[in-house]
Write an enzyme that holds these catalytic residues in place. Structure first.
Site, mmCIF file in Angstrom:
data_model
loop_
_atom_site.group_PDB
_atom_site.id
_atom_site.type_symbol
_atom_site.label_atom_id
_atom_site.label_comp_id
_atom_site.label_asym_id
_atom_site.label_seq_id
_atom_site.Cartn_x
_atom_site.Cartn_y
_atom_site.Cartn_z
ATOM 1 N N TYR A 15 -68.375 -31.152 28.704
ATOM 2 C CA TYR A 15 -69.838 -31.209 29.067
ATOM 3 C C TYR A 15 -70.871 -30.663 28.361
ATOM 4 C CZ TYR A 15 -67.783 -33.018 33.540
ATOM 5 O OH TYR A 15 -67.076 -33.623 34.345
ATOM 6 N N ASP A 29 -51.909 -32.931 35.104
ATOM 7 C CA ASP A 29 -51.497 -34.090 35.606
ATOM 8 C C ASP A 29 -50.262 -33.741 36.578
ATOM 9 O OD1 ASP A 29 -50.055 -32.939 33.618
ATOM 10 O OD2 ASP A 29 -49.214 -34.624 32.825
ATOM 11 N N ASP A 69 -62.922 -33.801 43.283
ATOM 12 C CA ASP A 69 -62.829 -35.350 44.340
ATOM 13 C C ASP A 69 -61.779 -35.855 44.701
ATOM 14 O OD1 ASP A 69 -65.605 -35.072 43.042
ATOM 15 O OD2 ASP A 69 -65.433 -37.315 42.724
ATOM 16 N N LYS A 112 -53.908 -28.079 29.919
ATOM 17 C CA LYS A 112 -53.262 -29.287 29.588
ATOM 18 C C LYS A 112 -52.692 -28.813 28.066
ATOM 19 C CE LYS A 112 -51.203 -33.287 29.300
ATOM 20 N NZ LYS A 112 -50.346 -34.117 30.285
ATOM 21 N N ASP A 114 -63.658 -30.964 37.871
ATOM 22 C CA ASP A 114 -64.579 -31.995 38.473
ATOM 23 C C ASP A 114 -63.583 -33.148 39.015
ATOM 24 O OD1 ASP A 114 -66.840 -33.835 38.979
ATOM 25 O OD2 ASP A 114 -66.994 -34.300 36.811
HETATM 26 MG MG MG Z 1 -67.980 -35.266 40.218
#
Ligand code: MG
Ligand code: NAI
Length: 330
Positions: A124, A202, A230, A169, A226
Site C-alpha cells: 500500500y 494461502d 473480506d 508467505k 485486506d
Molecule cells: Mg478491502
C-alpha cells in the site's frame, strides 16, 4: 467529558449508513457532539481534493472519526485522485486495522475472530512502475511497523482467547514476509501466555473457510489482511456486517465499515447499516463508553434475529427501517 465524533460519510452508501449510525449513537449517548466533514470522489470533483485540509483539521479535533466509504477510480493516476482513507491512515499514523468477524445470524458456524492488519506499508505504499509491458510494485516491510502491529494483536489475543496466528508467505518472500514473521515472533516473547502459530496466507484462506472456529486473532501484512478479512466477512453474511477500526498510539482513531461505496445499490436506501453500526460500537469502546457499546451490540444482534432483514441478507428492510429496529431494540 463529552466526546466529539467527526462524521465523514464519503460517497455512495457511505452517505446512507453514516447518518443512520450517527442517529443511533446520538440516541445512546446524547452528550456526544457530532461534526461533519467531506471526503471522496464527489468532494474531489467539486474541490479538486479528495481529502480537503478543512476535513483533516476537523478530524484532528475529534476524539473519533466515523468514516463511510469513498469511491475510487480504477486508474487514479489519470486524475490525481488519491484514496482518502489511505491518506487518513497515514496522516494520523493509524498503523493497525482491527477487523473483527463474528457470526451473528442464526445457523452460522461459531466464528469469532479478529484480523489485525498492518495498515501503513506493504504493497500500500503504492510505488508502482510500468513500461507498458512489465509492471512492478514495490512492497515495504519494516521491523518497526510489523512489531507495533504485532503488539496490538498480542494485546487483543491476551484479552480474548489467548491465541495468535501470524499470516505470511515467507516461503516465497523470505526477506519481506520473513521479516514480518520474525518481528511478530520477537514481540511475542513478551507474551508467554499467548499461544502462537504461524501460517502461510494461502493455507490460512483454506482454514478460514474449512474451520473458522479454530482462529482467535490473526496478524497479517497489509494486503493479506485486506483480502482475508473480506473472506472472513463472507463467511458470516458479507460486507454488510463487517466493521473495522484504524488505530494508532494517539487519541484520534478512524472507524469504518469494511465495505466500499457500493455503486450498484447506492441511492436506493437499501444498504445494510450493520457494518457501520458495529463500527460505531467500536468507536464507543474507544471513547470509553463500554456499556453503551455493549448495549448497541446486543440491540444489533436482536435486530438481526428478527424480520425484516436488509436486502443483502435476503430481506426487504430499508436502511432506515433496519436502523429503526435497532433503536427499538435499544
Ligand atoms: Mg478491502
Ligand atoms: P463494495 O464494498 O462497495 O461492494 C461490494 C458488493 O457488496 C456490492 O455488490 C455491494 O452492493 C455489496 N455491499 C457492500 N456493502 C454493502 C452494504 N452495507 N449493504 C448491502 N450490500 C453491500 O466494493 P466494490 O464494489 O469493490 O467497490 C466499490 C467502490 O468502493 C470502489 O470505488 C472502491 O474503490 C471503493 N471502496 C472503498 C473503500 C473505502 O472507502 N474504505 C473500501 C472498499 C472499496
Amino acid at each position: 467529558m463529552s466526546p466529539t465524533i467527526c462524521l465523514i460519510p464519503g460517497d455512495g452508501i457511505g452517505q446512507e449508513v453514516i447518518p443512520e449510525t450517527a442517529r443511533v449513537l446520538a440516541h445512546l449517548c446524547p452528550d456526544i457532539t457530532f461534526t461533519q466533514a467531506n471526503a471522496g470522489w464527489e468532494t474531489f470533483e467539486r474541490t479538486g481534493s479528495a481529502l480537503p485540509q478543512a476535513t483533516l483539521a476537523r478530524a484532528a479535533q475529534a476524539d473519533a472519526i466515523l468514516f463511510g466509504a469513498t469511491q475510487s477510480p480504477t486508474d487514479g493516476r489519470k486524475t490525481g485522485y488519491a484514496s482518502p482513507i489511505l491518506a487518513l491512515r497515514q496522516h494520523f499514523d493509524l498503523y493497525a486495522n482491527l477487523r473483527p468477524t463474528i457470526a451473528l445470524l442464526p445457523g452460522q458456524p461459531p466464528v469469532d475472530l479478529l484480523i489485525v492488519r498492518e495498515n501503513s506499508e506493504g504493497l500500500y505504499i503504492r510505488e508502482e512502475e510500468s513500461d507498458g509491458e512489465t509492471a512492478i510494485a514495490r512492497r515495504r516491510i519494516t521491523r518497526r511497523a510489523s512489531q507495533r502491529t504485532a503488539r496490538v494483536a498480542l494485546e487483543h489475543a491476551r484479552a480474548r482467547r489467548g491465541r495468535l496466528t501470524i499470516i505470511h508467505k515467507a516461503n516465497v518472500l523470505p526477506l519481506t514476509d520473513g521479516l514480518f514473521r520474525r518481528a511478530a515472533l520477537e514481540v511475542a516473547e513478551d507474551y508467554p501466555d499467548v499461544q502462537m502459530e504461524d501460517m502461510l496466507v494461502d493455507a490460512a484462506a483454506m482454514w478460514l473457510v474449512k474451520d473458522p472456529a479454530r482462529f482467535d486473532v490473526l496478524v497479517a501484512p497489509n494486503l493479506y489482511g485486506d483480502i482475508l478479512s473480506d473472506l472472513a466477512a463472507g463467511l458470516v453474511g458479507g460486507l454488510g456486517l463487517a466493521p473495522s477500526a484504524n488505530i494508532g498510539d494517539n487519541r484520534v482513531a478512524v472507524f469504518e465499515p469494511v465495505h466500499g461505496s457500493a455503486p450498484d445499490i447506492a441511492g436506493q436506501g437499501v444498504a445494510n447499516p450493520t457494518a457501520a453500526l458495529l463500527s460505531g460500537a467500536m468507536a464507543l469502546e474507544h471513547l470509553g463508553r463500554v456499556e453503551e457499546a455493549r448495549r448497541l451490540r446486543i440491540a444489533i444482534y436482536a435486530a438481526l434475529q428478527s424480520a425484516p432483514l436488509p436486502a443483502d441478507l435476503g430481506g426487504n428492510a430499508s436502511t432506515i427501517e433496519f436502523t429503526e429496529t435497532v433503536i427499538h431494540a435499544l
